[in-house]
Write a protein that holds these residues in place. Sequence first.
Motif, short mmCIF file in Angstrom:
data_model
loop_
_atom_site.label_atom_id
_atom_site.label_comp_id
_atom_site.label_asym_id
_atom_site.label_seq_id
_atom_site.Cartn_x
_atom_site.Cartn_y
_atom_site.Cartn_z
N GLN A 94 95.66 25.78 30.06
CA GLN A 94 94.98 26.37 31.23
C GLN A 94 94.71 27.86 31.05
O GLN A 94 93.88 28.42 31.75
CB GLN A 94 95.84 26.18 32.48
N ARG A 95 95.44 28.50 30.16
CA ARG A 95 95.29 29.95 30.01
C ARG A 95 94.20 30.35 29.02
O ARG A 95 93.94 31.54 28.84
CB ARG A 95 96.62 30.57 29.56
N TYR A 101 105.81 31.64 30.24
CA TYR A 101 105.63 30.19 30.17
C TYR A 101 106.90 29.50 30.62
O TYR A 101 108.00 30.07 30.55
CB TYR A 101 105.34 29.78 28.73
N PRO A 147 103.24 37.39 27.84
CA PRO A 147 102.45 36.94 28.98
C PRO A 147 102.93 37.60 30.27
O PRO A 147 104.11 37.85 30.44
CB PRO A 147 102.70 35.43 29.03
N GLU A 200 100.42 24.53 30.38
CA GLU A 200 100.11 25.90 30.85
C GLU A 200 99.23 26.62 29.83
O GLU A 200 98.28 27.32 30.19
CB GLU A 200 101.40 26.69 31.07
N GLU A 227 97.11 34.59 24.82
CA GLU A 227 97.45 36.00 25.08
C GLU A 227 97.03 36.91 23.92
O GLU A 227 96.81 38.10 24.11
CB GLU A 227 98.96 36.14 25.34
N ASN A 247 91.81 33.17 29.84
CA ASN A 247 92.31 33.90 31.01
C ASN A 247 93.83 33.98 30.92
O ASN A 247 94.54 33.22 31.56
CB ASN A 247 91.88 33.18 32.29
N ALA A 248 94.30 34.91 30.09
CA ALA A 248 95.73 34.99 29.79
C ALA A 248 96.22 36.43 29.94
O ALA A 248 96.33 37.17 28.95
CB ALA A 248 95.98 34.47 28.38
N THR A 289 93.64 38.31 24.63
CA THR A 289 93.69 39.39 25.62
C THR A 289 94.14 40.69 24.96
O THR A 289 93.62 41.77 25.26
CB THR A 289 94.68 39.03 26.75
#
Length: 167
Positions: A68-69, A55, A51, A65, A102, A72-73, A105
């Motif tokens: 929330q990701r 974290y 990341p 956390e 992640e 969008n990580a 992504t």
Amino acid sequence: MSELKNKKSLVIYFSRADENYAVGYVDKGNTEYIAEYVKDITGASLFKVEPLIPYSKEYSKCILEAKQRVGNAPIKNKINDISEYEVIYIMTPVYWGSYAPEIETAIKDLDFTGRTVRIVTTHEGSGLARVVEDIKKICKNANILNDSIAIKGTDCIRARNKIEEWM
Ligand SMILES: Cc1cc2nc3c(=O)[nH]c(=O)nc-3n(C[C@H](O)[C@H](O)[C@H](O)COP(=O)(O)O)c2cc1C
């Protein structure tokens, strides 16, 4: 399946050290053990997805956390071209029933055409959860094998034999 062992392989994995459920504070995440076993057995290259913003070390903060990701990580380094690899292992802890955000992504812009994909999750009760179906949505054109495995987080450190059998 054993001939897969000899193909040029890449492990794309996410794993987090620090405090985690069931293991307490650790220097190495559970999934990282599995990635290293596959490297040992197949000679695969390792790509660790990290990341952009680490974290929190505390498990109780990390789980919030991670939620929330989702979608969008940002990550530290991306891999752009996987064309030299025939087999791609995707390994992730189960986070809230799916992959670590992640991972999405890292893989969503890769061209998986003609690549064979094998999936490993580590977890504390959810097994594969929704990981395989969620990866199928983003790894279009991949040949995702029907042999995904789920390894309990606390068993990972002793899972070398299991991985050898899976090979
Ligand atoms: C943010 C977060 C969410 C998690 N969500 C789940 C879950 O939904 N189901 C489950 O079985 N385990 C869950 N776990 C436990 C991890 O999947 C398990 O500990 C995993 O082995 C951690 O891998 P790592 O040490 O390589 O990061 C969660 C852990 C974290 C930190």
